[in-house]
Design a protein around this motif. Structure first.
Motif, PDB file in Angstrom:
ATOM      1  N   TRP A 157      41.217  40.539  32.201  1.00 33.64           N
ATOM      2  CA  TRP A 157      40.767  39.621  31.159  1.00 33.64           C
ATOM      3  C   TRP A 157      39.546  40.141  30.405  1.00 33.64           C
ATOM      4  O   TRP A 157      38.912  39.388  29.669  1.00 33.64           O
ATOM      5  CB  TRP A 157      40.419  38.260  31.771  1.00 33.64           C
ATOM      6  CG  TRP A 157      41.585  37.419  32.182  1.00 33.64           C
ATOM      7  CD1 TRP A 157      42.821  37.839  32.589  1.00 33.64           C
ATOM      8  CD2 TRP A 157      41.616  35.983  32.237  1.00 33.64           C
ATOM      9  NE1 TRP A 157      43.612  36.768  32.908  1.00 33.64           N
ATOM     10  CE2 TRP A 157      42.896  35.612  32.707  1.00 33.64           C
ATOM     11  CE3 TRP A 157      40.679  34.989  31.969  1.00 33.64           C
ATOM     12  CZ2 TRP A 157      43.270  34.279  32.891  1.00 33.64           C
ATOM     13  CZ3 TRP A 157      41.049  33.660  32.153  1.00 33.64           C
ATOM     14  CH2 TRP A 157      42.336  33.317  32.601  1.00 33.64           C
TER      15      TRP A 157
ATOM     16  N   GLU B 255      33.608  27.644  31.439  1.00 29.56           N
ATOM     17  CA  GLU B 255      32.296  27.806  32.068  1.00 29.56           C
ATOM     18  C   GLU B 255      32.157  26.828  33.230  1.00 29.56           C
ATOM     19  O   GLU B 255      32.251  25.611  33.051  1.00 29.56           O
ATOM     20  CB  GLU B 255      31.189  27.583  31.037  1.00 29.56           C
ATOM     21  CG  GLU B 255      29.796  27.873  31.564  1.00 29.56           C
ATOM     22  CD  GLU B 255      29.576  29.356  31.873  1.00 29.56           C
ATOM     23  OE1 GLU B 255      28.616  29.658  32.609  1.00 29.56           O
ATOM     24  OE2 GLU B 255      30.337  30.213  31.357  1.00 29.56           O
TER      25      GLU B 255
ATOM     26  N   HIS C 292      44.241  37.164  37.083  1.00 27.73           N
ATOM     27  CA  HIS C 292      42.927  37.171  36.426  1.00 27.73           C
ATOM     28  C   HIS C 292      41.991  38.090  37.193  1.00 27.73           C
ATOM     29  O   HIS C 292      41.491  37.740  38.255  1.00 27.73           O
ATOM     30  CB  HIS C 292      42.348  35.765  36.369  1.00 27.73           C
ATOM     31  CG  HIS C 292      40.993  35.696  35.720  1.00 27.73           C
ATOM     32  ND1 HIS C 292      40.264  34.536  35.633  1.00 27.73           N
ATOM     33  CD2 HIS C 292      40.220  36.647  35.122  1.00 27.73           C
ATOM     34  CE1 HIS C 292      39.116  34.771  35.007  1.00 27.73           C
ATOM     35  NE2 HIS C 292      39.074  36.053  34.699  1.00 27.73           N
TER      36      HIS C 292
ATOM     37  N   HIS D 236      38.254  31.416  29.486  1.00 26.72           N
ATOM     38  CA  HIS D 236      37.176  31.271  30.461  1.00 26.72           C
ATOM     39  C   HIS D 236      36.574  29.883  30.289  1.00 26.72           C
ATOM     40  O   HIS D 236      36.066  29.547  29.217  1.00 26.72           O
ATOM     41  CB  HIS D 236      36.108  32.348  30.217  1.00 26.72           C
ATOM     42  CG  HIS D 236      34.804  32.094  30.913  1.00 26.72           C
ATOM     43  ND1 HIS D 236      34.468  32.696  32.100  1.00 26.72           N
ATOM     44  CD2 HIS D 236      33.749  31.313  30.570  1.00 26.72           C
ATOM     45  CE1 HIS D 236      33.263  32.278  32.467  1.00 26.72           C
ATOM     46  NE2 HIS D 236      32.803  31.445  31.548  1.00 26.72           N
TER      47      HIS D 236
ATOM     48  N   LYS E 229      41.724  36.782  25.224  1.00 29.98           N
ATOM     49  CA  LYS E 229      40.804  36.070  26.107  1.00 29.98           C
ATOM     50  C   LYS E 229      39.639  35.515  25.278  1.00 29.98           C
ATOM     51  O   LYS E 229      39.001  36.237  24.509  1.00 29.98           O
ATOM     52  CB  LYS E 229      40.272  37.010  27.186  1.00 29.98           C
ATOM     53  CG  LYS E 229      39.409  36.312  28.264  1.00 29.98           C
ATOM     54  CD  LYS E 229      37.929  36.452  27.943  1.00 29.98           C
ATOM     55  CE  LYS E 229      37.048  35.898  29.043  1.00 29.98           C
ATOM     56  NZ  LYS E 229      37.057  36.669  30.272  1.00 29.98           N
TER      57      LYS E 229
ATOM     58  N   ALA F 161      36.485  32.016  25.365  1.00 23.76           N
ATOM     59  CA  ALA F 161      35.664  31.290  26.337  1.00 23.76           C
ATOM     60  C   ALA F 161      35.102  30.010  25.755  1.00 23.76           C
ATOM     61  O   ALA F 161      34.732  29.951  24.578  1.00 23.76           O
ATOM     62  CB  ALA F 161      34.515  32.176  26.819  1.00 23.76           C
TER      63      ALA F 161
ATOM     64  N   HIS G  88      39.355  29.546  35.850  1.00 26.19           N
ATOM     65  CA  HIS G  88      38.204  29.111  36.663  1.00 26.19           C
ATOM     66  C   HIS G  88      38.250  27.638  37.070  1.00 26.19           C
ATOM     67  O   HIS G  88      37.213  27.045  37.364  1.00 26.19           O
ATOM     68  CB  HIS G  88      36.871  29.352  35.932  1.00 26.19           C
ATOM     69  CG  HIS G  88      36.622  30.763  35.538  1.00 26.19           C
ATOM     70  ND1 HIS G  88      36.837  31.823  36.390  1.00 26.19           N
ATOM     71  CD2 HIS G  88      36.159  31.298  34.380  1.00 26.19           C
ATOM     72  CE1 HIS G  88      36.518  32.953  35.769  1.00 26.19           C
ATOM     73  NE2 HIS G  88      36.114  32.661  34.545  1.00 26.19           N
TER      74      HIS G  88
ATOM     75  N   HIS H 231      34.288  37.065  24.263  1.00 25.16           N
ATOM     76  CA  HIS H 231      33.644  36.189  25.248  1.00 25.16           C
ATOM     77  C   HIS H 231      32.609  35.299  24.549  1.00 25.16           C
ATOM     78  O   HIS H 231      32.511  35.263  23.325  1.00 25.16           O
ATOM     79  CB  HIS H 231      32.996  37.052  26.329  1.00 25.16           C
ATOM     80  CG  HIS H 231      32.974  36.424  27.692  1.00 25.16           C
ATOM     81  ND1 HIS H 231      32.773  35.080  27.893  1.00 25.16           N
ATOM     82  CD2 HIS H 231      33.127  36.972  28.937  1.00 25.16           C
ATOM     83  CE1 HIS H 231      32.800  34.815  29.186  1.00 25.16           C
ATOM     84  NE2 HIS H 231      33.030  35.941  29.844  1.00 25.16           N
TER      85      HIS H 231
ATOM     86  N   ASP I 193      39.388  37.783  40.100  1.00 31.74           N
ATOM     87  CA  ASP I 193      38.263  37.751  39.156  1.00 31.74           C
ATOM     88  C   ASP I 193      37.060  38.554  39.649  1.00 31.74           C
ATOM     89  O   ASP I 193      35.973  38.013  39.823  1.00 31.74           O
ATOM     90  CB  ASP I 193      37.859  36.312  38.857  1.00 31.74           C
ATOM     91  CG  ASP I 193      36.870  36.219  37.700  1.00 31.74           C
ATOM     92  OD1 ASP I 193      36.899  37.105  36.823  1.00 31.74           O
ATOM     93  OD2 ASP I 193      36.063  35.277  37.684  1.00 31.74           O
TER      94      ASP I 193
END
Length: 302
Positions: free
Chosen positions: A61, A166, A22, A164, A131, A133, A193, A91, A250
């Motif tokens: 990503w 958050e 990533h 992703h 990708k 989110a 994450h 995103h 990242d």
């Protein structure tokens, strides 16, 4: 047979070498003004520095509309000897203007499939993952729309979906939506994450679903949880989920690059690797960096 779709073509999963699962070579968002990753020279230097530490592959990503610079990726990969995987996807809504989102409203899955199978724009470079989110402890209408399109693209192509999360939150909501309601096989989902929310119970529940768990960093914004990452990986390994773990650096801002004085891609191998060896042993770290990414991002492409 399964293959990882790189910017230079499909390769066998076992050919990736040591993989940063990533990261970002190029990235730009109105949420990070002045910190865009736009320099080809800096991207080249970062890849060279990563290669010098033993790196063999980087999964970028960066999704649709955030400065992927797809046409620049193949020459960078050839010049540095590092495999590069590009992404399609979308995103959170805050990264786009309304006109961009409106233009995608009725054709998002079609765009994802096209970029996975035909190429990104006029570059001819095919993406190797989707990708999307989530939000902070929730999935809003935008997240549900993008994930539905990602699921449609996954069913059509077999591509992995990288998510992703958050602040590392909402993993189980994503699993319920993608793998439950939308029918995506869990082993085609990568949850990103998770180091940012070091809830070991949630980690185990997410791993038990069959999804991959990506731990990435370090970063200035999330440094308070970086030191807990080895314990989280060890807990997963002890529970029998070492084959679900991925690692990445990242790098999302220019200042975070090693060539600008930050940790960047090389830090993953220069420091994080040895710290994890201390926590879980050299053999598991080797598999996390080499075998797991090949399985996570490999697909039986149509």
């Amino acid at each position: 047979m399964s293959a990882v779709r790189t910017v230079l073509g499909d390769v066998a999963p076992g050919d990736l070498g040591v993989c940063d699962a990533h990261d970002h070579l190029f990235f730009g968002s109105p949420r990070l003004p002045g910190q865009e990753l736009r320099s080809v020279a800096a991207a080249r230097a970062e890849l060279v520095a990563f290669r010098e530490q033993g790196g063999g592959a980087v999964v970028q990503w960066t999704p649709y509309g955030l400065g992927r610079r797809a046409a620049d990726l193949p020459p960078l990969s050839r010049e540095t000897g590092v495999h590069v995987v590009a992404a399609t996807g979308l995103h959170q809504a805050v990264h786009y203007d309304e006109d961009t989102l409106a233009g995608l409203r009725s054709r998002l899955a079609e765009v994802f499939v096209s970029e996975l199978t035909e190429g990104i724009g006029t570059s001819g470079v095919r993406a190797g993952l989707v990708k999307v989110a989530g939000g902070f402890h929730a999935l809003d209408a935008h997240a549900r729309w993008t994930m539905a399109a990602a699921a449609e693209a996954q069913h059509a192509t077999g591509a992995a979906i990288a998510v992703h999360l958050e602040m590392g939150t909402g993993a189980l909501d994503v699993v319920d939506l993608l793998c439950g309601e939308l029918g995506v096989p869990p082993h085609r989902v990568v949850l990103g994450h998770l180091n940012r929310s070091p809830d070991l119970v949630v980690h185990r529940q997410a791993a038990r679903s069959g999804c991959y768990l990506a731990f990435d960093g370090p970063s200035l914004a999330h440094h308070a949880t970086d030191w807990r990452m080895p314990d989280a990986v060890r807990a997963l390994a002890d529970a029998g989920f070492g084959d679900r773990v991925l690692l990445g650096a990242d790098t999302t801002t220019a200042a975070a690059r090693s060539v600008s004085g930050g940790p960047g891609m090389p830090y993953l191998l220069r420091r994080v690797r040895s710290r994890l060896v201390h926590a879980v042993g050299e053999e598991l770290v080797r598999r996390v960096l080499t075998e797991n990414p090949g399985r996570a991002f490999g697909a039986e492409w149509p």
